[in-house]
Scaffold this active site. Structure first.
Site, PDB file in Angstrom:
ATOM      1  N   HIS A 100       0.638  -1.254   0.111  1.00  0.00           N
ATOM      2  CA  HIS A 100      -0.119  -0.062  -0.016  1.00  0.00           C
ATOM      3  C   HIS A 100       0.779   1.343  -0.056  1.00  0.00           C
ATOM      4  O   HIS A 100       1.960   1.166   0.831  1.00  0.00           O
ATOM      5  CB  HIS A 100      -0.757   0.205   1.137  1.00  0.00           C
ATOM      6  CG  HIS A 100      -1.681   1.205   1.379  1.00  0.00           C
ATOM      7  ND1 HIS A 100      -2.149   2.089   0.532  1.00  0.00           N
ATOM      8  CD2 HIS A 100      -1.561   1.840   2.530  1.00  0.00           C
ATOM      9  CE1 HIS A 100      -2.749   3.025   1.073  1.00  0.00           C
ATOM     10  NE2 HIS A 100      -2.392   3.170   2.328  1.00  0.00           N
ATOM     11  N   HIS A 102       1.064   5.735  -0.789  1.00  0.00           N
ATOM     12  CA  HIS A 102       0.359   7.098  -1.224  1.00  0.00           C
ATOM     13  C   HIS A 102       0.865   7.773  -2.393  1.00  0.00           C
ATOM     14  O   HIS A 102       1.307   8.917  -2.512  1.00  0.00           O
ATOM     15  CB  HIS A 102       0.564   7.983  -0.090  1.00  0.00           C
ATOM     16  CG  HIS A 102      -0.225   7.585   1.121  1.00  0.00           C
ATOM     17  ND1 HIS A 102      -0.342   8.424   2.380  1.00  0.00           N
ATOM     18  CD2 HIS A 102      -0.964   6.526   1.571  1.00  0.00           C
ATOM     19  CE1 HIS A 102      -1.134   7.615   3.141  1.00  0.00           C
ATOM     20  NE2 HIS A 102      -1.268   6.540   2.730  1.00  0.00           N
TER      21      HIS A 102
END
Length: 236
Positions: A100, A102
């Protein structure tokens, strides 16, 4: 190597997780302490990055071992996003790794709450004709995990609305490769939106791409228009 370190379970995998996290930041697909990584170990356990520790300072003993009931082992608490790591690994027995981030362009598209359509045929690398954007929920919440599971149905990647990107893989190398690919496609999509209206590949063409992907890179599949001349000729 200190005895305490040598006694750690899955030491090489812990090191690989840390190296992957550092590469994410060095390559620009993540920043700061955002993002997290997990890898399945055994039938009911996984390793996951700890919460709030800069990747440059992270050590192998700080990588958290967890069971699917939410129990964790070691000196550090797991990432706040441990729920979607656990839930995805439980649901998706076809994969063993979750990353994961950003990453900039995937997050930009997620802030528009848009799916990424087949603006480029490499969208197929994520498993479908688009890359879905999961509904918004507060980070670390069970609702976010539930939304991610829905968006990842039949897929290897999804956006998280106003948040970032999740990619899945059979190992860290493959998951990281897909991460870079999806972030590249997101950047291409963002740029085409800035210029005008992108032309989206239709379903028939994407089915052609899926068929091509099944044999891409295989050395045992012949291209009927290609002729092999045999072994490399010796130097004169």
């Amino acid at each position: 190597m200190p005895a305490s370190l040598s006694a750690l379970s899955h030491l090489a995998l812990r090191t690989e997780i840390i190296n992957t996290c550092r590469e994410m930041n060095a390559s620009g697909v993540n920043q700061g302490t955002s993002g997290n990584v997990s890898v399945r170990v055994g039938k009911d356990r996984f390793l996951v990055t700890p919460t709030g520790i800069p990747y440059a300072e992270m050590t192998e003993d700080q990588i958290v071992e967890m069971t699917f009931d939410g129990t964790y082992y070691g000196p550090c608490r797991p990432t706040s996003e441990w729920r979607f790591h656990r839930d995805i690994l439980q649901r998706r027995t076809d994969i063993d790794t979750i990353i994961h981030t950003h990453s900039m362009f995937s997050t930009v598209i997620s802030c528009l709450r848009r799916d990424i359509p087949a603006v480029h045929y490499m969208v197929a690398a994520a498993g479908g004709e688009n890359i879905r954007c999961a509904e918004y929920a507060t980070f670390g919440s069970q609702a976010l995990s539930d939304h991610a599971l829905t968006a990842l149905e039949g897929r290897l990647a999804c956006l998280l609305a106003n948040h970032g990107l999740i990619v899945l893989g059979s190992n860290l190398k493959k998951a990281y490769s897909l991460l870079v690919e999806v972030e590249t496609i997101a950047a291409q999509y963002w740029r085409t939106l800035a210029v005008g209206t992108p032309v989206i590949l239709d379903s028939a063409e994407m089915q052609n791409v899926f068929a091509m992907f099944k044999v891409y890179g295989r050395q045992d599949v012949a291209d009927t228009d290609l002729r092999c001349g045999g072994p490399v000729a010796p130097a004169a």
